[in-house]
Design an enzyme around this catalytic site. Structure first.
Site, PDB file in Angstrom:
ATOM      1  CE  LYS A  58      -3.572  -2.513  -0.330  1.00 35.79           C
ATOM      2  NZ  LYS A  58      -4.457  -3.208   0.578  1.00 35.79           N
TER       3      LYS A  58
HETATM    4  C1  PLP Z   1      -5.465  -4.360   0.908  1.00 32.81           C
HETATM    5  C2  PLP Z   1      -6.926  -4.171   0.954  1.00 32.81           C
HETATM    6  C3  PLP Z   1      -7.673  -4.441   2.107  1.00 32.81           C
HETATM    7  C4  PLP Z   1      -7.111  -5.140   3.286  1.00 32.81           C
HETATM    8  O1  PLP Z   1      -6.079  -4.487   3.881  1.00 32.81           O
HETATM    9  P1  PLP Z   1      -5.271  -5.255   5.056  1.00 32.81           P
HETATM   10  O2  PLP Z   1      -4.522  -4.147   5.728  1.00 32.81           O
HETATM   11  O3  PLP Z   1      -4.382  -6.234   4.366  1.00 32.81           O
HETATM   12  O4  PLP Z   1      -6.259  -5.884   5.935  1.00 32.81           O
HETATM   13  C5  PLP Z   1      -9.019  -4.126   2.113  1.00 32.81           C
HETATM   14  N1  PLP Z   1      -9.610  -3.599   1.039  1.00 32.81           N
HETATM   15  C6  PLP Z   1      -8.937  -3.356  -0.111  1.00 32.81           C
HETATM   16  C7  PLP Z   1      -9.668  -2.743  -1.252  1.00 32.81           C
HETATM   17  C8  PLP Z   1      -7.576  -3.663  -0.191  1.00 32.81           C
HETATM   18  O5  PLP Z   1      -6.929  -3.476  -1.337  1.00 32.81           O
END
Ligand code: PLP
Length: 392
Positions: A184
């Site tokens: 991210k």
């Molecule tokens: C990565 C992601 C999540 C989950 O994030 P985590 O921190 O791994 O729990 C939720 N929604 C979307 C759209 C994502 O891309």
């Protein structure tokens, strides 16, 4: 041709993160402690939120948001099918029913008309995902939510520092969850942050640490520091200081990292705009995307290759790509449990057939970006096979 493989989305970490991590290890405090509190404070200050709750994932944040809204069996939550399964899994976790809807072709965000059509008397909330970092049409969705008295939860996993109508995502009165997963825009390895109204965050905070209410110490005892009360059967969702160490330093670089993302987006646009077989992501005038992803559409009818062949050709040219996302209704569990079939969500399904996300992260050099552009152009210029048998 590149000599080394270009990974799709490695974390952008430097000596500052390493120093902060070593400092944390030396401090003797590695679980939730002073750095997590500082990370929450600095995050809230950076974006101007009332408060922020640091968690071990965005998924945890979405789950807690549903708990805070008291959603459970008998309730329906409307969610886009074009998202990562986590956005919908959490609805299952609280025992509510996820009602999937299709998305807008241009942004792949919730289609407000589809949402409106899906509202029933059991609908309690909307799960709004800001796909790729491009904010969903909040003004329509807010209006709908007001009209039908629905809660809104924002899945802002992609949308840190994105803006809708000038307002930063995370500043609305909605519970909003950010992700700090390794790929991210800001990472703590694993981690997340929940923002929203302070009373909701306080309830979420209690849920996030076994349901222990600190205030209950005062209310129920004069027993001293060791005494605590569990007021709800909570979860173990807190962030640790090891994660917060990364977050504190990443937050400091966020503006620089975002600027670099924008430069790369401009380079991709300039380098790919003339290719008729490739559709490029857009950004609406009233938003600022966080540009988590650069999802292109490989229009295989106009190209010598299918989408899957395109990915293989990119890999052969040593460039990592990804596909966001396999629509939720096409996953085994959801099609089995709710009887979803291919054909029900044509926009998401058509997008899924064509989508390829190109590498987009602040560690890309100009040369890397031009390698990606060069590879895409080369693939588009492969001579068309004379008899094209199938799209696969
Ligand atoms: C990565 C992601 C999540 C989950 O994030 P985590 O921190 O791994 O729990 C939720 N929604 C979307 C759209 C994502 O891309």
């Amino acid at each position: 041709m590149r000599t080394t493989f270009l990974p799709f989305s490695p974390p952008f970490l430097g000596s500052e993160e390493i120093e902060e991590m070593i400092d944390t290890l030396r401090s003797g405090w590695i679980s939730r402690g002073p750095k997590t509190t500082r990370f929450e404070e600095e995050f809230a200050k950076r974006f101007g939120c009332d408060g922020a709750l640091a968690l071990n994932s965005c998924t945890a944040g979405l789950h807690l948001a549903l708990r805070v809204l008291d959603l459970g069996p008998g309730d329906e939550v409307i969610a886009p099918t074009m998202t990562f399964a986590a956005s919908v899994n959490v609805i299952e976790h609280v025992g509510a029913r996820p009602v999937l809807v299709d998305v807008e072709p241009e942004t792949l965000n919730l289609d407000p008309r589809a949402v409106e059509a899906a509202v029933t008397e059991r609908t309690r909330a909307l799960m709004v995902v800001h796909f790729g970092g491009h904010p969903a049409e909040m003004s329509f969705l807010r209006q709908l939510a007001e009209q039908h008295e629905l809660g809104i939860i924002e899945d802002a996993a992609h949308a840190i520092s994105a803006k809708y109508d000038g307002q930063t995502i995370g500043l609305s009165p909605n519970l909003t969850a950010f992700s700090f997963y390794a790929t991210k825009n800001l990472t703590t390895g694993e981690g997340g942050m929940l923002t929203g109204p302070s009373e909701s965050l306080e309830r979420a905070r209690i849920f996030s640490l076994h349901g222990i209410d600190r205030n209950a110490w005062d209310r129920y005892s004069s027993n001293g520091d060791w005494y605590y009360q569990v007021v709800e059967p909570g979860y173990k969702y807190n962030m640790s200081d090891l994660q917060a160490a990364l977050g504190l330093q990443q937050l400091r670089k966020l503006d620089r990292m975002q600027e670099r993302r924008l430069e790369i987006v401009d380079q991709y646009r300039a380098g790919l705009a003339d290719l008729t077989g490739i559709g490029l992501p857009t950004e609406r005038d009233h938003v600022e995307s966080a540009w988590h992803l650069f999802p292109i559409r490989v229009r295989s009818v106009e190209l010598p290759v299918s989408r899957n062949q395109f990915i293989e050709e990119m890999t052969r040219r040593k460039i990592g790509t990804s596909v966001h996302f396999v629509p939720v209704h096409m996953h085994a569990f959801y099609s089995r449990k709710y009887g979803y079939r291919v054909g029900q969500f044509p926009v998401s399904e058509a997008a899924f057939e064509e989508l390829v996300s190109l590498p987009l992260h602040p560690g890309l050099s100009d040369e890397d970006v031009s390698d990606v552009i060069g590879a895409v152009r080369e693939i588009c210029a492969i001579p068309k096979p004379r008899a094209r048998d199938s799209r696969q």
